[in-house]
Structures are given as C-alpha cells and as structure tokens.
Design a protein around this motif. Structure first.
Motif, short mmCIF file in Angstrom:
data_model
loop_
_atom_site.label_atom_id
_atom_site.label_comp_id
_atom_site.label_asym_id
_atom_site.label_seq_id
_atom_site.Cartn_x
_atom_site.Cartn_y
_atom_site.Cartn_z
N TYR A 1 1.67 18.24 21.66
CA TYR A 1 0.35 17.75 22.03
C TYR A 1 -0.76 18.41 21.21
O TYR A 1 -0.69 19.60 20.88
CB TYR A 1 0.05 18.03 23.50
CG TYR A 1 0.85 17.20 24.47
CD1 TYR A 1 0.68 15.82 24.54
CD2 TYR A 1 1.77 17.79 25.33
CE1 TYR A 1 1.40 15.05 25.45
CE2 TYR A 1 2.49 17.04 26.24
CZ TYR A 1 2.30 15.67 26.29
OH TYR A 1 3.02 14.91 27.18
N CYS B 1 -0.23 12.70 20.87
CA CYS B 1 1.18 13.08 21.02
C CYS B 1 1.91 12.87 19.70
O CYS B 1 1.91 11.76 19.16
CB CYS B 1 1.86 12.25 22.11
SG CYS B 1 0.96 12.16 23.66
N SER C 1 0.09 13.42 31.14
CA SER C 1 1.28 13.16 30.33
C SER C 1 2.21 14.37 30.40
O SER C 1 1.80 15.47 30.75
CB SER C 1 0.88 12.87 28.88
OG SER C 1 2.02 12.59 28.07
N VAL D 1 7.73 10.91 25.42
CA VAL D 1 6.75 11.40 26.38
C VAL D 1 6.56 10.36 27.49
O VAL D 1 6.76 9.17 27.28
CB VAL D 1 5.39 11.71 25.73
CG1 VAL D 1 5.49 12.86 24.77
CG2 VAL D 1 4.81 10.48 25.07
#
Length: 265
Positions: free
Chosen positions: A23, A57, A148, A67
C-alpha cells in the motif's frame, strides 16, 4: 506489454505520505480542480490539512498477489488485474451475507488479483496503514473504518458482550474482525498524529462514546453503565461507556466524529 505512468503516483501536486506492504497513501497538496467561487475555500482547507487522499495498491508487493476492498472503493486499475467477487461457493456467500447484515459493512467485498496497480476513490478522510501482527491475535474495527486488506486476511463478525447494555449505549451488536498476517488500510476522521494508542496489560480502558477506531480481538469489549446503579449513573452525568478489558491495544480519537465536520468523500 507495459504501461508507463506519468504524474503518478507522485507529481507536482501529490506526494506519498505513507507506505506499508503493497500500500501507498497519496496525498494531494491542493485541490486544483475547483471553480473561481470555490478557490478561497479550497485554499484555506489545504492550509488546515483538509486534503484529498488516495490509497494505491501494488499487487505484486502482496504475498497473496491480491487485495480485498470495500465495495465501490475502486477508481481505476492498470496491468494484469482480475476482479473477483471473493465468494467461494454457496455456503461462503451465505456467511458473507450474514456478516454484512450484522456488521453494517458491505456483504460482498470484491477481490482484485494479479500484478498491476489499483487506485481507490479519493477521500478527505485520513488513511491508516496497520500491520495486523502488531495487534496480537487480530483486530476489530469500528463500523465504516475498513477500507482494504490483503486477501489472505480472514474477516469475521465479532459480537459485543452484554448485548442489552450495549444496545442501550447506542452501539451495534457486531463489529468486523480481521485475522491473519498482512496489512490493513483503515479510514479515520482524525489524523494519525491525534490518535491515542493505549496498550493494556490485564487492565481496563473506559471510553465515553464510540471513539475507538480499532482494538485487539483479544480484548473483551462491552458497553456498561458508569456506575452499578441507574441513580449513580444519573448523578455522575454519564450514562454508558465503552469498556475494553484484558491485554491488547486500543486506537481511539480524542474527539467525536460529529465534532470534526462532514469528512465524507
């Protein structure tokens, strides 16, 4: 085949403020896409750290190469990225529906697998990147905080103890629990610099209201009266408090959500 990105992720108006695992958090220094009538408001907003932030991401940096994210959060994706529902059979679908109905989160959270890049919708909220292993056996998050996580992380509905008192305290019956190893992205209505981190060792933390963003799954979470009697609670001027008991971590805000204005997308 290849994709060359210009002015992304960083550019003249955007910088990466945090990175963990796959991330990155991108922060736009100013909102340049405004009308002349909105320019003054936008200028002073940026000076007070009211800025658009975007979670990015990089799938090839995740151990699972995939993810999971909140439904509707994806803005765009580039590369060999395959969207999936994350549903593994009829039984799994039923469990996700039940979990979504009780936690208030979206029942079906999409998964994205591959080797590309995914950018989520920008938000004026603050984005927190948390390593799940720092929270002991797992993490429980407040309603609406989840954004997430690595798809290898398991999601479960965690019921609050003492449901009757908890309903009187205005809390939901269930919260979203996250278990496994990886990184979780959360949304917060206050910046990390203002969040309080409390590490408990066989102790108790009591908070007046739903100020907690996340807490360790090892903690017993209840909603209780401030005193043992209704008369005592009335005399103290307090009603119910959120209680975290045991050994673990609690991350909470110093102000209530409504005191910081409308921090929506």
């Amino acid at each position: 085949m290849a994709i060359t990105m210009r002015n992304f992720p960083e550019g003249e108006n955007a910088t990466i403020t945090a990175q963990l695992g796959g991330y990155s958090v991108l922060e736009y220094q100013r909102d340049l896409s405004v009308s002349p009538q909105e320019a003054q408001l936008s200028y002073f907003a940026s000076k007070m750290n009211v800025r658009r932030r975007q979670l990015v991401c990089h799938l090839d940096r995740f151990a699972s190469r995939s993810v999971t994210m909140q439904a509707g959060a994806m803005q765009w994706m580039a590369g060999d990225v395959q969207p999936r529902t994350g549903v593994r059979g009829v039984g799994d679908f039923a469990r996700k529906l039940v979990r979504g109905s009780v936690t208030g989160e979206s029942a079906i959270k999409p998964e994205y697998e591959g080797t590309g890049i995914i950018a989520l919708e920008p938000t004026y909220k603050y984005i927190l990147l948390e390593k799940l292993s720092n929270w002991g056996s797992g993490m429980v998050v407040e309603d609406g905080a989840y954004l997430s996580s690595d798809s290898s992380i398991t999601q479960k509905a965690i019921m609050t103890s003492r449901a009757s008192a908890q309903l009187a305290g205005g809390e939901g019956l269930f919260n979203l629990g996250l278990f496994g190893d990886g990184v979780v992205a959360l949304e917060s209505y206050v910046p990390r610099e203002e969040l309080v981190i409390a590490d408990l060792t066989d102790d108790v933390l009591k908070i007046d209201g739903p100020l907690a963003i996340a807490w360790s799954a090892s903690l017993e979470f209840t909603v209780e009266r401030t005193t043992k009697s209704l008369i005592g609670s009335a005399a103290s001027g307090e009603g119910f408090v959120n209680v975290y008991r045991g050994t673990g971590r609690v991350m909470f805000a110093p102000v209530a959500r409504g005191h910081v204005g409308d921090m929506t997308n």
